[in-house]
Scaffold this active site. Sequence first.
Site, mmCIF file in Angstrom:
data_model
loop_
_atom_site.group_PDB
_atom_site.id
_atom_site.type_symbol
_atom_site.label_atom_id
_atom_site.label_comp_id
_atom_site.label_asym_id
_atom_site.label_seq_id
_atom_site.Cartn_x
_atom_site.Cartn_y
_atom_site.Cartn_z
ATOM 1 N N ASP A 85 0.924 -1.199 -0.078
ATOM 2 C CA ASP A 85 -0.085 0.040 -0.030
ATOM 3 C C ASP A 85 0.983 1.014 0.060
ATOM 4 O O ASP A 85 1.812 1.295 0.725
ATOM 5 C CB ASP A 85 -0.782 -0.066 1.075
ATOM 6 C CG ASP A 85 -1.921 0.967 1.007
ATOM 7 O OD1 ASP A 85 -1.888 2.008 0.320
ATOM 8 O OD2 ASP A 85 -2.991 0.934 1.706
ATOM 9 N N ASP A 96 -3.331 7.659 -3.300
ATOM 10 C CA ASP A 96 -3.075 6.184 -2.450
ATOM 11 C C ASP A 96 -3.613 5.063 -3.398
ATOM 12 O O ASP A 96 -4.680 4.999 -3.759
ATOM 13 C CB ASP A 96 -4.307 6.619 -1.247
ATOM 14 C CG ASP A 96 -4.019 5.484 -0.296
ATOM 15 O OD1 ASP A 96 -3.159 4.691 -0.300
ATOM 16 O OD2 ASP A 96 -5.108 5.592 0.660
ATOM 17 N N HIS A 155 -12.099 5.432 1.582
ATOM 18 C CA HIS A 155 -12.101 6.963 2.297
ATOM 19 C C HIS A 155 -11.900 8.132 1.210
ATOM 20 O O HIS A 155 -11.450 7.890 0.163
ATOM 21 C CB HIS A 155 -11.092 6.826 3.134
ATOM 22 C CG HIS A 155 -9.644 6.368 2.697
ATOM 23 N ND1 HIS A 155 -8.814 7.165 2.068
ATOM 24 C CD2 HIS A 155 -9.136 5.025 2.791
ATOM 25 C CE1 HIS A 155 -7.948 6.410 1.903
ATOM 26 N NE2 HIS A 155 -8.021 5.089 1.909
ATOM 27 N N HIS A 163 -7.102 9.563 5.572
ATOM 28 C CA HIS A 163 -8.528 8.882 5.821
ATOM 29 C C HIS A 163 -9.755 10.126 6.144
ATOM 30 O O HIS A 163 -10.064 10.154 7.296
ATOM 31 C CB HIS A 163 -8.279 7.912 7.141
ATOM 32 C CG HIS A 163 -7.752 6.822 6.668
ATOM 33 N ND1 HIS A 163 -7.456 5.805 7.236
ATOM 34 C CD2 HIS A 163 -7.564 6.263 5.556
ATOM 35 C CE1 HIS A 163 -6.935 4.846 6.735
ATOM 36 N NE2 HIS A 163 -6.805 5.024 5.469
ATOM 37 N N GLU A 187 -11.046 0.907 -1.939
ATOM 38 C CA GLU A 187 -9.907 0.116 -1.470
ATOM 39 C C GLU A 187 -10.564 -1.111 -1.156
ATOM 40 O O GLU A 187 -11.465 -1.263 -0.011
ATOM 41 C CB GLU A 187 -9.328 0.869 -0.191
ATOM 42 C CG GLU A 187 -8.304 0.232 0.451
ATOM 43 C CD GLU A 187 -7.319 1.035 1.767
ATOM 44 O OE1 GLU A 187 -7.914 2.150 1.679
ATOM 45 O OE2 GLU A 187 -6.509 0.730 2.102
ATOM 46 N N GLU A 279 -6.425 -1.102 -4.357
ATOM 47 C CA GLU A 279 -6.768 0.192 -4.211
ATOM 48 C C GLU A 279 -6.457 1.385 -5.234
ATOM 49 O O GLU A 279 -5.347 0.922 -5.798
ATOM 50 C CB GLU A 279 -6.042 0.597 -2.845
ATOM 51 C CG GLU A 279 -6.528 2.189 -2.429
ATOM 52 C CD GLU A 279 -5.888 2.460 -0.968
ATOM 53 O OE1 GLU A 279 -4.895 1.872 -0.811
ATOM 54 O OE2 GLU A 279 -6.571 3.563 -0.250
#
Length: 285
Positions: A85, A96, A155, A163, A187, A279
């Site tokens: 990640d 992300d 998120h 987040h 995600e 993700e």
Amino acid sequence: MEKEVLEKYEKARKVSDEILPFAKSLVKEGASILEVAERIENKIKELGAKPAFPINISINEVAAHYTPDINDQTLIKSGDLVKVDIGVQVDGYIWDRAFSISIGQENQLIKASEKALEEAIKVVKPGIKVFEISEIIEDTVTSLGFNTIKNLSGHGLERFNQHAFPSIPNSKNTIKAEIKDQVIAIEVFVTDGSGYVKESSPTLIYKFKQNKPVRMYEARKILEMAKSEFDFLPFTKRWIKGIPPLKIDMALRQLLEVDSIVDFPVLREISGKKVAQSEETLIVE
Ligand code: CO
């Protein structure tokens, strides 16, 4: 979105585009996860960005929040399901992404997580509601015979906040919040286990919460780093230079006691089964 902000997101995405194939090439049998994490983080910096959080390398039943410590000797081995990640930030604007690799064998969990992510991305447009995204994720995964991790979510992303609102669960819900003019990360977590994670040891990742008076000099120093060096975003012990490891542990304990930082313990699938993760970040406007 303002042009200036969009340009920063574009830069973060471009760095992420370069980092992803590089990271995938490092994840192979016999590789040290400490070395993999550090090489990815260094490459992000070479490309003119910063890691938005310590690179998470979570293996098998560990779903998230594992990042190697300085003395970590873990080597990737055949049969491992490795999740990486990676957050890239440019001036606080975060891209992300995460991928999973199964070492030496195909893994259907990974295919299911990739498929669910793909299906979710297809339907995201301004005005879509959170529950509609969650439904597609869960339906896709269950149709392939697996479970999502019910207590993990996608998120929102905001400047210096990895987040942000809203939370986009991996399981069906009634959240009617609409997504528009914002950046979100979808995600997906998939398992053939029970579908829940729980916090467990070790804890490797921390984040600034608030200023509080604290006795220990090293604790004050770490709090300062959490703000000026780590930009109020998550950090790990490995990143704290110039303080002996024992003092780092004491200082972090003290900062937790006074509620100055939050911790992110490792998350494990409760039945001990493997977990796959996919993700992607999307600008919705
Ligand atoms: Co994320």
